[in-house]
Design an enzyme around this catalytic site. Structure first.
Site, mmCIF file in Angstrom:
data_model
loop_
_atom_site.group_PDB
_atom_site.id
_atom_site.type_symbol
_atom_site.label_atom_id
_atom_site.label_comp_id
_atom_site.label_asym_id
_atom_site.label_seq_id
_atom_site.Cartn_x
_atom_site.Cartn_y
_atom_site.Cartn_z
ATOM 1 N N TYR A 75 0.695 -1.265 -0.090
ATOM 2 C CA TYR A 75 0.098 -0.052 -0.071
ATOM 3 C C TYR A 75 0.991 1.313 0.023
ATOM 4 C CZ TYR A 75 -3.725 3.210 1.391
ATOM 5 O OH TYR A 75 -4.902 4.204 1.278
ATOM 6 N N GLU A 82 2.295 6.369 -7.123
ATOM 7 C CA GLU A 82 1.289 6.968 -7.690
ATOM 8 C C GLU A 82 1.543 8.599 -7.400
ATOM 9 O OE1 GLU A 82 -2.302 5.714 -6.165
ATOM 10 O OE2 GLU A 82 -1.999 3.808 -6.325
#
Length: 254
Positions: free
Chosen positions: A176, A183
């Site tokens: 995660y 991103e």
């Protein structure tokens, strides 16, 4: 996009914000009278998606071995990545027609956020495709989706190996943050090129009397990660404790 790797541990249990996975929802569908045709379709869908992300993983490894470098590996898996990530749009349809009992709105947000990053950022801003940050989220997504779709497939078949269950509720601890970092860094790297080219921006005056600044929009997207990331991460930690502790108790009782 903040749910890049959240799928590894919480889709189907509020994943990212509550997205239910195709396979994990099988129990709920059976209670609702889900038919064998829907189950067979979902098994096929999840098997195909698992295979697709495996193709991406193999493509990354082969390209790395051939080049001897991890730089610019995106180009070696660009087409299958776009195809299979866009294929996740079907998950919205699954919710809409009721074969997967999950929120259409939440599922749409999670799927579209990834599709947005692939097409509206990475595809549209060619200059960022060679950034290491792209490889960062691609690796996180790839491992996450192989685990997720395998989990759903075995759940639908009522033969879920503990190893897959453990991986789904454990690897997010690394995946995660890794995915979110990739991103954010990719969006950040795209900003100067978006601003220079005026990409997807609409300036006044125009006949619709409407303006849109894509550069500012991307900055807002990045800011949105700040409140979302810790909430999702700690939610996943809670889910991990609940699910795995329940599994251990069940084993002991046997």
């Amino acid at each position: 996009m903040a749910a890049a790797a959240v799928t590894a541990a919480t889709k189907g249990n509020g994943g990212g914000a509550g997205r239910t996975g195709a396979g994990e929802a099988s129990g709920a569908r059976k209670k609702k009278g889900g038919g064998p045709v829907a189950t067979a379709y979902l098994v096929i869908y999840n098997v195909v998606m698992t295979a697709g992300w495996l193709v991406i993983a193999v493509g990354l490894v082969r390209a790395y071995l051939a080049k001897g470098s991890y730089h610019s590996l995106y180009y070696s898996i660009e087409k299958p990545l776009k195809f299979f990530q866009t294929g996740a749009l079907l998950e919205i349809l699954h919710c809409a027609i009721g074969i997967v009992p999950s929120s259409v709105v939440v599922t749409s947000f999670q799927v579209m956020s990834r599709v947005f990053l692939i097409w509206a950022v990475t595809h549209s801003v060619k200059e960022v495709q060679s950034e290491d940050s792209v490889l960062l989220f691609v690796i996180a997504w790839t491992i996450t989706e192989i685990i997720r779709y395998s989990f759903y497939t075995f759940s639908l078949l009522n033969h879920l190996p503990y190893l897959i269950k453990w991986a789904r509720y454990t690897l997010f601890i690394v995946l995660y943050p890794m995915g979110v970092s990739g991103e954010l860094l990719t969006i950040y790297a795209a900003l100067p090129f978006v601003r220079q080219a005026g990409l997807y921006s609409i300036s006044l005056p125009n006949k619709y009397n409407f303006s849109f600044d894509y550069y500012a929009f991307l900055i807002l997207v990045m800011i949105a990660y700040i409140p979302v990331f810790p909430q999702l991460y700690f939610h996943m930690i809670h889910q991990r404790r609940k699910v795995l502790s329940h599994t251990e108790e069940h084993k002991k009782s046997e």
